[in-house]
Structures are given as structure tokens and as C-alpha cells.
Design a protein around this motif. Structure first.
Motif, short mmCIF file in Angstrom:
data_model
loop_
_atom_site.label_atom_id
_atom_site.label_comp_id
_atom_site.label_asym_id
_atom_site.label_seq_id
_atom_site.Cartn_x
_atom_site.Cartn_y
_atom_site.Cartn_z
N ALA A 399 37.20 63.41 34.37
CA ALA A 399 37.82 64.04 34.85
C ALA A 399 39.23 64.24 36.19
CB ALA A 399 37.76 65.78 34.72
N GLU A 400 38.41 63.89 37.25
CA GLU A 400 38.76 63.81 38.51
C GLU A 400 40.54 62.33 38.42
OE1 GLU A 400 35.85 63.34 41.12
OE2 GLU A 400 35.51 65.40 41.84
N TYR A 401 39.99 61.54 37.83
CA TYR A 401 41.00 60.56 37.70
C TYR A 401 42.07 61.05 36.89
CZ TYR A 401 37.62 57.27 40.37
OH TYR A 401 37.13 56.89 41.22
N VAL A 402 41.88 61.86 35.81
CA VAL A 402 42.76 62.14 34.69
C VAL A 402 43.57 62.83 35.20
CG1 VAL A 402 42.91 63.56 32.42
CG2 VAL A 402 41.12 61.18 32.68
N ILE A 407 48.95 64.17 37.80
CA ILE A 407 50.14 64.35 38.97
C ILE A 407 50.84 63.14 39.20
CG2 ILE A 407 49.88 65.48 41.22
CD1 ILE A 407 46.90 67.09 40.68
N ILE A 408 50.23 62.10 39.31
CA ILE A 408 51.19 61.35 39.94
C ILE A 408 52.31 60.74 38.83
CG2 ILE A 408 50.95 58.84 39.71
CD1 ILE A 408 48.58 58.71 40.84
N ALA A 409 52.04 61.14 37.37
CA ALA A 409 52.49 60.98 36.32
C ALA A 409 54.12 61.50 36.84
CB ALA A 409 52.41 60.74 34.96
N ALA A 410 53.94 63.09 37.38
CA ALA A 410 55.05 64.03 37.51
C ALA A 410 55.31 64.10 38.28
CB ALA A 410 54.03 65.54 37.27
N LEU A 432 53.64 61.37 48.54
CA LEU A 432 52.83 61.67 48.89
C LEU A 432 51.70 62.72 48.57
CD1 LEU A 432 50.73 60.57 51.65
CD2 LEU A 432 52.57 62.08 53.04
N ILE A 433 52.42 63.83 47.22
CA ILE A 433 52.10 65.10 47.37
C ILE A 433 50.71 64.47 46.54
CG2 ILE A 433 52.06 66.74 45.66
CD1 ILE A 433 55.41 66.44 46.40
N PRO A 434 50.42 63.75 45.44
CA PRO A 434 49.33 63.22 44.47
C PRO A 434 48.28 63.09 45.34
CG PRO A 434 51.03 62.49 43.58
CD PRO A 434 52.24 62.65 44.60
N VAL A 435 48.62 62.05 46.77
CA VAL A 435 47.77 61.68 47.66
C VAL A 435 47.20 62.08 48.13
CG1 VAL A 435 47.14 60.28 49.57
CG2 VAL A 435 48.81 59.66 47.78
N SER A 454 49.46 55.35 44.08
CA SER A 454 50.65 55.56 44.20
C SER A 454 51.66 54.68 45.02
CB SER A 454 50.92 56.71 44.39
OG SER A 454 49.72 57.95 44.00
N ILE A 455 50.98 53.45 45.48
CA ILE A 455 51.75 52.57 46.56
C ILE A 455 52.14 52.12 45.65
CG2 ILE A 455 51.31 50.59 48.05
CD1 ILE A 455 49.03 52.86 49.85
#
Length: 645
Positions: A399-402, A407-410, A432-435, A454-455
Motif C-alpha cells: 500500500a505504501e507504493y500505491v 501522490i506523484i500523480a497528483a 519534491l513533495i512526494p519524495v 519522480s525524477i
């Protein structure tokens, strides 16, 4: 080329033979030194020395007393009358008349054995030697054997530890080098409870002095710690003698003087069997047993069955006399190795991995990195345990990956909306926020996955040329490296914080339950005060009803705590059984487990004062092995306080 330990198999080196020859040559002309070691005044050092000396006298040895301190104890005085006493010197100092050994008189008399009490004593000014152990050295060199006494707090190497325990630095000390030359050290040991009984009976100090001593030095905690120091010192002394024995016989070593077995368990149907197997192995090696468990995820992630398996295994380990250690962490192998090295573990028992689990099991990392530690692999006996395939395959995509992907998509959506209004540098900050989120809240590998993804997405969508992974501006490459570094650092710090906080909170609860209780028990003046103190502390472990049950002509009754405690016939019968048999009973135990309450006798080795009764609203959460150990400690501290009234 470095020489081998032995020039030839079965023969000691020349240096060892020279060492033995010189030692034997010195001992041929010197007297023998026997030291009676104790951990506090009153354990019986002087009395034991006199008893042993009386036996030597019956065997025909010439034994005299050079200096003795009986403290007017009748039994000790009676033994002294069996010996010739060489008069001591009287030295005047600051209007005081001080007694010291008459060295010349002892040497002139030249007995085979002389008894000299209080080894750590500092001689009066004007004496031949500053310290009494120096007097003894002169007597030994004169060929006179010496029996002497000393407490552990006077040994130089123990000085710092003793100061930390009792809060006072002892000034009269004996060098370890002097004691290392002793031919024999005899440990005189009694339990702290027995010592306090002697103190109350006036066998150590007179009554007024005894009461003051109990309040200052003879507190149970002090005595337990000093006793442990004495036992350890004796073990080290024995180990040195063992090495000397090995040298004289060219035995390769060293032999381990003590063993410590760490059995590492995880939730499963074989956990309890593994603990029992570890106990048998520990018994075979005469080793201390430690039962160790690492909760990788939050404890609520365990199913009820898994919680039952792990708690039952830990309870079995506690019942078998093992130490229970339960950690939370993200890396099982790291936690096992860290604890093993810090706790001087000599053996580790692990479950043998099966199926596809062998590719991800921490077992192999522990084997590779546990240098100097024996590793035992446990295999369940009898019918093999079926392990579902989903349990064998490592679950990488959780679930952590999901959540990270969401968050990355948002953030990507937000950057698409803003890229017409702000420059790429500001978009990079938003990306940088999702990271940051995943690094702080999730595991390290999730944070690194989020940073890498993200990169790639930012480079593909927001860095010219668009929709390629080509980088023309190397400033972005530096920023991408910073991404990975920030994710790694924050994840490490967050992981350590998540690991340490539960341990700190648990330690605080344990310290408060024991030290806080100890403080309140010291202030208690009556039995009822002690019972009320115990009852108040019992409420700190969860919602429920709690009481201290005390004996009466009609059986046990509520002496303190919740007056509405459900002490109906069934519960009263279980509590009565626990009181009469001095054993824990009730829910979560092997004794009358059908009851709702959990009953612990408030007892010392001499008597039982009552029962601590617990009825938790959620017993499965409260009656865990760690809490049970605290409950037993509370009951024991309460019993000691009651015994001292």
C-alpha cells in the motif's frame, strides 16, 4: 611470519614454560593468600574465615589471629576464643587510639596461617605501610600464609560501578593486581533478603545503626547490584585461573566462561516449538536464554492468530526463565545483529527458511555478518508446516507504493496546470513533495522508488526536450542527485525515529512502573499504604478493574483498589489457589486459565502477603509477556516493602 600459539601440537611455548617456572619459584618461598569476598557487611566473611581456620587448626596447622573485627557478634566472638590472638599495636592519632597489626610480632611468631580482617583498611599515620594489603604482602614474602576478607566495593576496578550504584565513592580500595595473585578467592554469598533479616536481628549492626543502614546502604536495589558485581568478579577470577590451567597443560583455547543464546522468532505456528528447542539447547550449553522478536510493521497489522502465536511463544520463553526482548524496526537482520553484538551473544538460533522465502529471508544475512557467533538453524520436527505461496513470495508492491504513486500523480497534475505560469526550477520544488512524504512516512526502499520515479517523470514531461529522457541542462542532473540524497537521508532519520520512539515510550512506562512504585513504597508507612500504592499503579496498564486481595478469617477480601472488583465464587477460588500455592493463576496462565482475572501473589521467599488481581477490559492487549514481567516486579517490590515494615 607470526608464530603459532604452540610450537608443537600438545606442547606449550617456551614463554609459557618460563612463566610457570617463575610463578612456581616465587610461590615456593611465599605464603599462600586466601581472600574471602563478599558484597556487603554481614554476609559472613569473617565468620566463614574463622570456621575454615578452625578446620585447619584441627588438621594440625599452626593458626593465629593477627587482626579481627567481630563487631561484638556473639557467634563470631565464640569462634575467636579457639585461636591464639597476637596483640595489636595501639597508635595514638588525634586523641584516638587506633589498633593496627603488629607486623614484627607476627613475623617473629611465624605461624603457618595468620588471620587478618578488613583487607582494604588504611593504616594509621606512622605505620610501616600506608595500606593493610601492603602489610599482608610483607607477611606473604616472609613465608606466612594469610586469610583475609574484603567487600566488592573496595576493589579498585569496581570503584566506578559501585559509586554509580550507591552514590558514594569508596576511598579505601585494594589494587586488582594484589587480588590477582591470590591463591584462592572464596565468595561468601547470601540473598539480600537474608542479609536484611540479619540486619534487623542485630547480627550486623546495633539496632539504631541497622535502621540507618537500611535507609542508606542496605536498600534491596543496592544489594542486588553489588551482589551481581561480586558474582561477576568471581566468574572473571575463575576464568583467569582456568586460562592458567590451560597454559600449564598446553590446551588451546580460550574456553568460553559463559554462553548466551538468542532465539529469534516471528509470528507462526512453530514459534513456540522453536522457543522450547532453544531452551533445551541453552540448558545443554548452560547458557542464558534470550527470546527476541522484531515487529516489522505496526503490531495492528498482525492478524489475531499471528498475535496469538507470537505472544504465546514469548510467554513460553518467559515461563522457562528466558529474557524477553521485543523490538520494532524495518530490517530484521540489522536488529538481530545489532542486539547480538551489544549483548555479547555467543549463539543465535534462527528458523530454517523454506520455499521461495530463501531468496528474501534475513537468515542468510545474519549468517554472513554474525562473525564470531555460532548460528543454529531450527527445523520443525514431525509433520512439515505448510506455508502458503503468498507468504513465501516477498511482497514488494504494498500500500505504501500505491499511496506514493497517487501522490506523484497528483503532483504531476498540479505541475501540468502550473507549467504555463512558473518556471521549471519551481516545478522541480513542487515535484519534491512526494519524495519528502514517502521518505518521512514510509520505508527506505519506498522513498528511493518514489524519488527515482519522480525524477524520470519530471525529466520526461517538464525538462526540454519534452517527452524524452535526454538531459541537456546538467543543473537538472545535479538536482536529480539531490533528490536521491534527500530521500535517503530523510528516510534514514525517519526510520530511526520510528524505531526509537516505541522503545523510548516502552522504557518510560517500565521505568515509571518500577522506579515510581519504588519511590512511593519507600514513603509508605503502613501495610494499607503499600496496598493502596500497588492498586494505584495497577491502573496504568489499561482499562479494567484492579484490586489487592488480602487474607482474612473468611478468605481473601478486597484490601485496596476497586471495591466493585468481580470477586465472585469462581474468581475467589482461583485467587485463593494462587495465594495458597504461591503461583500466578487465572487468565493467560497455565494455572486455572478459565477465570476472567489474572492473579499474582505478593510474596518473598519467606511469606505471602496477598494477591494482586487484574481484570482487563481487553486482556489480549494487556496480558502480553512484557507487561507480565512488570506485574511480577511490582508484586515483588511490594512484598519486599511489606517484609521490611
Amino acid at each position: 611470519m607470526e608464530s603459532n600459539r604452540y610450537d608443537e601440537e600438545g606442547r606449550p611455548r617456551a614463554e609459557d614454560l618460563l612463566f610457570i617456572a617463575r610463578r612456581d619459584e616465587n610461590k615456593a618461598t611465599e605464603g599462600m593468600l586466601t581472600v574471602y569476598l563478599g558484597y556487603a557487611a554481614g554476609v559472613g566473611k569473617t565468620y566463614s574465615m574463622l570456621e575454615d581456620s578452625l578446620q585447619r587448626k584441627r588438621e594440625g596447622k599452626d593458626v593465629v589471629i593477627g587482626y579481627i573485627e567481630t563487631h561484638d557478634r556473639p557467634e563470631t566472638n565464640a569462634l575467636v576464643e579457639n585461636f591464639e590472638v597476637i596483640p595489636t599495636l595501639s597508635i595514638e592519632h588525634q586523641n584516638l587510639s587506633l589498633r593496627e597489626i603488629d607486623l614484627d610480632a607476627v613475623i617473629l611468631r611465624h605461624p603457618q596461617i595468620v588471620l587478618i580482617d578488613e583487607l582494604a583498611h588504611t593504616n594509621a599515620p606512622g605505620s610501616r605501610h600506608v595500606k593493610r594489603y601492603q602489610d599482608i604482602e610483607e607477611l606473604l614474602q616472609a613465608g606466612i600464609s594469610v586469610y583475609t576478607t574484603v567487600n566488592i566495593q573496595h576493589i579498585e576496578s569496581q570503584n566506578d560501578a559501585v559509586a554509580q550504584i550507591i552514590g558514594i565513592r569508596v576511598s579505601e580500595i585494594v589494587p586488582d593486581a594484589f587480588l590477582s595473585n591470590a591463591d584462592e578467592i572464596r565468595l561468601i554469598d547470601v540473598t539480600p533478603e537474608e542479609l536484611n533479616l540479619r540486619l534487623k536481628a542485630g547480627k550486623v549492626y546495633v539496632k539504631d545503626m541497622a535502621e540507618a543502614a537500611v535507609q542508606s546502604f542496605f536498600r534491596t536495589g543496592n544489594l542486588l547490584a553489588l551482589r551481581q558485581l561480586a558474582l561477576r568478579y568471581m566468574a572473571e577470577s575463575t576464568d583467569k585461573k582456568m586460562i592458567g590451567y590451560m597454559r600449564t597443560r598446553a590446551i588451546p583455547g580460550p574456553w568460553p566462561a559463559a554462553e548466551r543464546l538468542l532465539v529469534c522468532i516471528r509470528p507462526g505456528p512453530t514459534a513456540e516449538h522453536m522457543v522450547r528447542a532453544a531452551y533445551r539447547l541453552a540448558t545443554r550449553f548452560d547458557a542464558d536464554l534470550i527470546v527476541f522478536s522484531v515487529d516489522v510493521n505496526d503490531e495492528r497489522a498482525l492478524s489475531p492468530q499471528e498475535r496469538s502465536w507470537i505472544n504465546q511463544a514469548l510467554e513460553t520463553g518467559r515461563r522457562l526463565g528466558g529474557k524477553i526482548v521485543r523490538y520494532r524496526g524495518n530490517d530484521v537482520a540489522d536488529e538481530i545483529l545489532r542486539y547480538a553484538r551489544r549483548s555479547n551473544v555467543s549463539m543465535i538460533m534462527l528458523g530454517k527458511p523454506h520455499g521461495l522465502d530463501i531468496f528474501s529471508s534475513p537468515v542468510y544475512r545474519v549468517i554472513r555478518q554474525s562473525h564470531g557467533i555460532d548460528v543454529h538453524l531450527y527445523e520443525p520436527k514431525g509433520k512439515s508446516i505448510y506455508i502458503p505461496l503468498k507468504k513465501q513470495i516477498p511482497l514488494f508492491f504494498t500500500a505504501e507504493y500505491v499511496i506514493s504513486l497517487v501522490i506523484i500523480a497528483a503532483v504531476v497534475g498540479i505541475n501540468f496546470f502550473l507549467r504555463e505560469y512558473i518556471g521549471p526550477s519551481n516545478l522541480l520544488i513542487i515535484q519534491l513533495i512526494p519524495v519528502l512524504v514517502s521518505a518521512f512516512f514510509f520505508r527506505r526502499r519506498v522513498a528511493l522508488f518514489t524519488a527515482g520515479l519522480s525524477i524520470l517523470i519530471f525529466d520526461f514531461l517538464f525538462v526540454e526536450p519534452y517527452y524524452t529522457f535526454t538531459i541537456h541542462d546538467w543543473e537538472y542532473f545535479i538536482a536529480f542527485v539531490g533528490y536521491i540524497t534527500i530521500a535517503f537521508i530523510i528516510s534514514n532519520l525517519a526510520t530511526r525515529l520510528r524505531h526509537l520512539l516505541p522503545q523510548i515510550l516502552k522504557s518510560e512506562a517500565e521505568v515509571e512502573a518500577t522506579s515510581g512504585l519504588s519511590r512511593e513504597l519507600v514513603e509508605a508507612k503502613t501495610q494499607q499504604d503499600i496496598f493502596k500504592t500497588l492498586a494505584n499503579q495497577m491502573h496504568n496498564f489499561g482499562p479494567g478493574l484492579f484490586a489487592v486481595l488480602t487474607p482474612s478469617p473468611s478468605g481473601l477480601q478486597i484490601g485496596a483498589g476497586d471495591t466493585d472488583y468481580p470477586l465472585h465464587d469462581k474468581e475467589k477460588a482461583i485467587a485463593q489457589w494462587a495465594y495458597e500455592n504461591g503461583q500466578i493463576a487465572g487468565a493467560g496462565t497455565d494455572n486455572l486459565p478459565a477465570g476472567k482475572g489474572y492473579y499474582i501473589p505478593i510474596k518473598t521467599h519467606r511469606m505471602i502477603f496477598g494477591i494482586m488481581a487484574f481484570t482487563f477490559d481487553k486482556p489480549d492487549e494487556a496480558l502480553i509477556p512484557e507487561n507480565k514481567e512488570i506485574f511480577e516486579t511490582m508484586a515483588f517490590l511490594g512484598a519486599l516493602a511489606l517484609e521490611l515494615l
